[in-house]
Design a protein around this motif. Structure first.
Motif: not given
Length: 59
Positions: A15-18, A48-57
């Motif tokens: 849900e957070k990553l859509k 880990e979620l923050n890492r994924i979000l930062n990679e996609n930014k």
């Protein structure tokens, strides 16, 4: 000092990553997301979620 990290279910992360939950399960299997299995439920750490979000930014 004890630092307690929050853990999310696959559904919460999807849900957070859509993204579809099956995509998250596939990424776990491929090693793209680090996760732990508690009983029959996969959990993803907040870091880990923050890492994924930062990679996609950065893309």
């Amino acid at each position: 000092m004890i630092i307690v990290e929050e853990y999310f279910t696959v559904k919460e992360v999807s849900e957070k990553l859509k993204l579809n939950t099956m995509t998250i399960y596939k990424w776990i299997k491929q090693g793209k997301i680090r996760a732990i299995k508690l009983g029959d439920t996969w959990r993803i750490s907040e870091s880990e979620l923050n890492r994924i979000l930062n990679e996609n930014k950065n893309v």
